[in-house]
Design an enzyme around this catalytic site. Structure first.
Site, PDB file in Angstrom:
ATOM      1  N   ASN A  87       0.826  -1.212   0.000  1.00 44.28           N
ATOM      2  CA  ASN A  87       0.000   0.000   0.000  1.00 44.28           C
ATOM      3  C   ASN A  87       0.859   1.260   0.000  1.00 44.28           C
ATOM      4  O   ASN A  87       1.933   1.295   0.593  1.00 44.28           O
ATOM      5  CB  ASN A  87      -0.930   0.000   1.221  1.00 44.28           C
ATOM      6  CG  ASN A  87      -1.899  -1.162   1.190  1.00 44.28           C
ATOM      7  OD1 ASN A  87      -2.082  -1.770   0.135  1.00 44.28           O
ATOM      8  ND2 ASN A  87      -2.498  -1.481   2.313  1.00 44.28           N
ATOM      9  N   HIS A 104       5.769  -0.690  -2.846  1.00 44.21           N
ATOM     10  CA  HIS A 104       5.329   0.065  -4.025  1.00 44.21           C
ATOM     11  C   HIS A 104       5.392   1.574  -3.823  1.00 44.21           C
ATOM     12  O   HIS A 104       4.719   2.320  -4.520  1.00 44.21           O
ATOM     13  CB  HIS A 104       3.904  -0.366  -4.413  1.00 44.21           C
ATOM     14  CG  HIS A 104       3.831  -1.791  -4.893  1.00 44.21           C
ATOM     15  ND1 HIS A 104       2.669  -2.523  -4.932  1.00 44.21           N
ATOM     16  CD2 HIS A 104       4.799  -2.607  -5.367  1.00 44.21           C
ATOM     17  CE1 HIS A 104       2.925  -3.742  -5.405  1.00 44.21           C
ATOM     18  NE2 HIS A 104       4.209  -3.824  -5.670  1.00 44.21           N
ATOM     19  N   SER A 172      -4.932  -9.512  -3.390  1.00 45.87           N
ATOM     20  CA  SER A 172      -5.419 -10.502  -4.358  1.00 45.87           C
ATOM     21  C   SER A 172      -4.290 -11.419  -4.819  1.00 45.87           C
ATOM     22  O   SER A 172      -4.527 -12.378  -5.528  1.00 45.87           O
ATOM     23  CB  SER A 172      -6.024  -9.783  -5.571  1.00 45.87           C
ATOM     24  OG  SER A 172      -5.046  -8.944  -6.146  1.00 45.87           O
TER      25      SER A 172
HETATM   26  P1  OAD Z   1      -6.301  -5.767  -4.939  1.00 46.25           P
HETATM   27  O1  OAD Z   1      -7.370  -4.736  -5.178  1.00 46.25           O
HETATM   28  O2  OAD Z   1      -5.798  -6.528  -6.100  1.00 46.25           O
HETATM   29  O3  OAD Z   1      -6.851  -6.838  -3.900  1.00 46.25           O
HETATM   30  C1  OAD Z   1      -7.499  -6.443  -2.712  1.00 46.25           C
HETATM   31  C2  OAD Z   1      -7.755  -7.661  -1.878  1.00 46.25           C
HETATM   32  O4  OAD Z   1      -8.357  -7.218  -0.677  1.00 46.25           O
HETATM   33  C3  OAD Z   1      -8.722  -8.688  -2.513  1.00 46.25           C
HETATM   34  O5  OAD Z   1      -8.200  -9.997  -2.354  1.00 46.25           O
HETATM   35  C4  OAD Z   1      -9.998  -8.495  -1.696  1.00 46.25           C
HETATM   36  O6  OAD Z   1     -10.731  -9.720  -1.551  1.00 46.25           O
HETATM   37  C5  OAD Z   1      -9.426  -8.065  -0.357  1.00 46.25           C
HETATM   38  N1  OAD Z   1     -10.348  -7.316   0.503  1.00 46.25           N
HETATM   39  C6  OAD Z   1     -11.386  -6.510   0.160  1.00 46.25           C
HETATM   40  N2  OAD Z   1     -11.972  -6.010   1.255  1.00 46.25           N
HETATM   41  C7  OAD Z   1     -11.275  -6.487   2.323  1.00 46.25           C
HETATM   42  C8  OAD Z   1     -11.384  -6.343   3.741  1.00 46.25           C
HETATM   43  N3  OAD Z   1     -12.321  -5.575   4.305  1.00 46.25           N
HETATM   44  N4  OAD Z   1     -10.503  -6.989   4.521  1.00 46.25           N
HETATM   45  C9  OAD Z   1      -9.527  -7.775   3.973  1.00 46.25           C
HETATM   46  N5  OAD Z   1      -9.378  -7.959   2.658  1.00 46.25           N
HETATM   47  C10 OAD Z   1     -10.245  -7.327   1.843  1.00 46.25           C
HETATM   48  O7  OAD Z   1      -5.135  -5.031  -4.149  1.00 46.25           O
HETATM   49  P2  OAD Z   1      -3.627  -5.495  -3.933  1.00 46.25           P
HETATM   50  O8  OAD Z   1      -3.521  -6.978  -3.886  1.00 46.25           O
HETATM   51  O9  OAD Z   1      -3.100  -4.705  -2.804  1.00 46.25           O
HETATM   52  O10 OAD Z   1       0.374  -1.840  -7.200  1.00 46.25           O
HETATM   53  O11 OAD Z   1      -2.968  -4.979  -5.252  1.00 46.25           O
HETATM   54  C11 OAD Z   1      -1.605  -5.183  -5.443  1.00 46.25           C
HETATM   55  C12 OAD Z   1      -1.005  -4.066  -6.229  1.00 46.25           C
HETATM   56  O12 OAD Z   1      -1.725  -3.892  -7.448  1.00 46.25           O
HETATM   57  C13 OAD Z   1      -1.108  -2.712  -5.578  1.00 46.25           C
HETATM   58  O13 OAD Z   1      -0.077  -2.464  -4.649  1.00 46.25           O
HETATM   59  C14 OAD Z   1      -0.976  -1.783  -6.726  1.00 46.25           C
HETATM   60  C15 OAD Z   1      -1.900  -2.475  -7.697  1.00 46.25           C
HETATM   61  O14 OAD Z   1      -1.659  -2.221  -8.978  1.00 46.25           O
HETATM   62  C16 OAD Z   1       0.931  -0.745  -7.692  1.00 46.25           C
HETATM   63  O15 OAD Z   1       0.390   0.357  -7.669  1.00 46.25           O
HETATM   64  C17 OAD Z   1       2.288  -1.018  -8.249  1.00 46.25           C
END
Ligand code: OAD
Length: 231
Positions: A87, A104, A172
């Site tokens: 984040n 990131h 995710s």
């Molecule tokens: P994603 O938006 O891909 O995934 C978010 C995750 O959070 C999903 O698995 C949801 O199921 C989960 N989620 C949603 N609500 C939630 C809650 N209340 N409690 C717990 N989990 C919950 O976001 P990231 O995996 O962080 O990179 O994305 C990875 C990277 O992709 C980011 O850092 C960013 C993006 O592009 C860059 O900017 C380089």
């Protein structure tokens, strides 16, 4: 003290009101991510990218750490605790975690578009076209965009290899290399994943999934780990 390494993603900040990336039809606050988070998008329309991140910076400054960010801090009394976050907000810092690696980048920092080592803390100020580094180059957000290298990945791999316990929260596991970190954790180390949706990560040895939102799932896990440490 045992070492806990915690990998967090957008889901841990969702209950603080910060939108996740892949939660709304592939759009990030109404934009195709490649438009606002890639070197190509930046070259095509830097004003749009700056405005987009200026809005993100404002939203992050207004958000407050939630019960999940806060619960993780309690682990520090019982474990050597390292947060590795994807984040760009500073909610782990504001919750009080003491050891945080930003894979990131961070919204509050800006950097030279000519020399990536020239980084400045802008707080929640806006970056404007014409704001330049000391070399005279336009400033850009100090965040890693799609297609860019992740400079902190090597130290993050080293930390993951040393983990006695590994926790994944609200990601995710779709973006590499961050998603690969779990594969460096020793096979016999307990691993926990907190997410209301089960990310598709294939078989992982010793993995327990807590299929809950971060605020409740992390609370339960932290209580369990503190009990174990005191046993
Ligand atoms: P994603 O938006 O891909 O995934 C978010 C995750 O959070 C999903 O698995 C949801 O199921 C989960 N989620 C949603 N609500 C939630 C809650 N209340 N409690 C717990 N989990 C919950 O976001 P990231 O995996 O962080 O990179 O994305 C990875 C990277 O992709 C980011 O850092 C960013 C993006 O592009 C860059 O900017 C380089």
């Amino acid at each position: 003290m045992k070492k806990i390494v915690i990998l967090t993603g957008a889901g841990i900040s969702a209950e603080s009101g910060i939108q996740t990336f892949r939660g709304s039809g592939g759009l990030w606050e109404g934009h195709d991510v490649m438009e606002v988070a890639s070197p190509e998008g930046w070259h095509k329309n830097p004003e749009l990218v700056l405005n987009f991140y200026n809005l993100r910076r404002k939203a992050a400054a207004k958000a407050e750490p939630n019960a999940a960010h806060l619960a993780l801090v309690e682990l520090e009394a019982h474990y050597q605790t390292q947060v590795i976050t994807q984040n760009v907000d500073d909610l782990h810092e504001r919750a009080g975690s003491s050891s945080i690696m930003h894979l990131h980048g961070m919204l509050r920092n800006v950097r030279s578009s000519a020399d990536p080592s020239l980084i400045y803390n802008y707080g929640d100020r806006e970056i404007q076209m014409g704001d330049t580094c000391e070399l005279g180059s336009q400033l850009r957000p100090d965040v890693v965009w799609f297609g860019e290298a992740v400079p902190m990945i090597e130290p993050a791999v080293a930390l993951s290899r040393e983990a006695d316990i590994f926790i994944v929260i609200g990601t995710s596991m779709a973006v590499y290399p961050a998603a690969s970190l779990i594969h460096y954790v020793p096979a016999d180390a307990p691993k926990f994943l907190v997410d209301p949706n089960r990310p598709d990560i294939g078989p992982i040895n010793n993995l327990q999934i807590i299929q809950k939102p971060a605020t409740t799932g992390v609370r339960e896990l932290v209580d369990q780990l503190i009990q174990q440490a005191n046993a």
